[in-house]
Design a protein around this motif. Structure first.
Motif, short mmCIF file in Angstrom:
data_model
loop_
_atom_site.label_atom_id
_atom_site.label_comp_id
_atom_site.label_asym_id
_atom_site.label_seq_id
_atom_site.Cartn_x
_atom_site.Cartn_y
_atom_site.Cartn_z
N SER A 1 0.94 -1.31 -0.09
CA SER A 1 0.14 0.14 -0.07
C SER A 1 0.85 1.14 -0.12
CB SER A 1 -0.89 0.00 1.24
OG SER A 1 -1.48 -1.00 1.08
N ALA B 1 2.34 1.52 -3.45
CA ALA B 1 1.50 2.22 -4.34
C ALA B 1 0.90 3.47 -4.28
CB ALA B 1 0.15 1.38 -4.30
N ALA C 1 3.99 5.55 -5.77
CA ALA C 1 3.93 5.46 -7.30
C ALA C 1 2.97 6.29 -7.68
CB ALA C 1 3.75 4.01 -7.62
N LEU C 2 1.78 6.34 -7.42
CA LEU C 2 0.83 7.47 -7.59
C LEU C 2 1.05 8.68 -7.61
CD1 LEU C 2 -1.84 7.24 -9.32
CD2 LEU C 2 -3.00 7.76 -6.99
N GLY D 1 -3.74 6.22 -3.63
CA GLY D 1 -3.25 5.23 -4.19
C GLY D 1 -3.05 4.03 -3.18
N ALA E 1 -4.99 0.36 -3.03
CA ALA E 1 -4.24 -0.85 -3.35
C ALA E 1 -4.59 -1.59 -2.12
CB ALA E 1 -2.61 -0.32 -2.92
N LEU F 1 1.77 -4.55 -7.07
CA LEU F 1 3.24 -4.30 -7.25
C LEU F 1 3.42 -3.81 -8.50
CD1 LEU F 1 5.04 -6.10 -4.64
CD2 LEU F 1 4.68 -3.61 -4.52
N SER G 1 2.15 -0.65 -9.73
CA SER G 1 2.99 0.65 -9.17
C SER G 1 4.25 0.47 -9.87
CB SER G 1 3.16 0.31 -7.83
OG SER G 1 1.88 -0.12 -6.95
#
Length: 295
Positions: free
Chosen positions: A178, A181, A184-185, A248, A252, A280, A283
């Protein structure tokens, strides 16, 4: 009319595996067989049937398949049921203490940053320049006492029940997936020179998984939904908050939670870890897309 609807709903419920004439909406947390109030044995999370309780109450020489398991199928850990939650809180507090002692040069080297936009200036670099570790290290940094205070209180409130329900390994996977993610966002959508830090992505992932768990166990979901709504209001109304990390992490957490809680018993492991791997992979794809845009 209401009575007829209630009778129809009751008739659609499965019968207890030991008392088929008794309709019930509760299942054993281990084997998932329907159990009536007469057969319910209170467990750390939910209820278990008498057979599962007996199979897990031996002297420790029973096969691994008969060891007590959580509602998600993880082996029920001995010792402190909140060990991983306490370790995570300890790491966050220790890193925050280092931030206060060392100062900005420590924080600047570890927070999430997409790229430094000034050409030819090498003093600060971001993920686009190859510092992918920032996606992980930023999860343990905080910007103020209020910031870390709220996050650690949320982690303590959510972490204990989820750690008990998932087991330590699955709980730790949920936390990191989580958090990554959310990072990444943020990397994909935030301005390239906008710093981001905090455990909020992982915390919102716990919110999402908690909602899935409470629905799975047929508990009253209003408290967790109310708290989540309040946090989302703060997310979008206060300036300086990386809403991308919150959204994100939440998405997730819901996806991983569904994979953990609703995996078929016969292929539970592959389905659960596969859900983590899928999130993952998405992401990683977001990170690669943003990196290609900036380089």
């Amino acid at each position: 009319m209401n009575q007829e609807e209630d009778e129809a709903r009751q008739s659609s419920l499965p019968g207890c595996y030991r008392h088929p004439e008794v309709r019930t909406g509760i299942s054993c947390a281990r084997c998932e067989r329907p159990i009536c109030p007469q057969c319910m044995v209170s467990a750390s999370v939910g209820f278990q049937c008498p057979e599962c309780v007996r199979s897990g109450s031996g002297t420790g020489h029973a096969p691994a398949a008969n060891r007590p398991r959580t509602v998600a199928g993880g082996v029920l850990a001995t010792g402190d049921p909140q060990l991983i939650t306490k370790v995570l809180i300890g790491i966050n507090l220790a890193v925050f203490l280092v931030q206060q002692v060392v100062g900005d040069r420590f924080t600047d080297a570890l927070y999430l940053l997409a790229s430094w936009p000034v050409q030819g200036f090498d003093g600060v670099q971001g993920v686009a320049e190859g510092q992918w570790y920032r996606l992980v290290t930023s999860m343990f940094l905080h910007g103020s006492y209020i910031h870390i205070g709220f996050n650690m209180l949320s982690l303590w409130w959510l972490g204990g029940p989820l750690e008990a329900a998932l087991g330590r390994a699955r709980y730790l996977a949920l936390y990191f997936v989580s958090g990554l993610a959310g990072g990444a966002l943020t990397y994909l959508l935030a301005a390239q020179n906008q710093p981001s830090l905090g455990a909020s992505g992982a915390i919102f992932g716990l919110f999402g998984a908690m909602a899935v768990l409470m629905r799975r166990m047929k508990y009253d979901m209003r408290p967790v939904i109310g708290l989540l709504v309040v946090n989302l209001i703060f997310t979008f109304s206060w300036s300086g908050i990386a809403w991308q990390a919150h959204v994100g992490g939440l998405v997730a957490g819901v996806l991983v939670g569904i994979g953990m809680m609703h995996a078929p018993a016969e292929r539970r492991g592959p389905a659960q870890w596969g859900s983590c791997a899928a999130v993952l992979a998405v992401s990683l794809a977001l990170v690669l897309i943003r990196t290609a845009q900036l380089t």
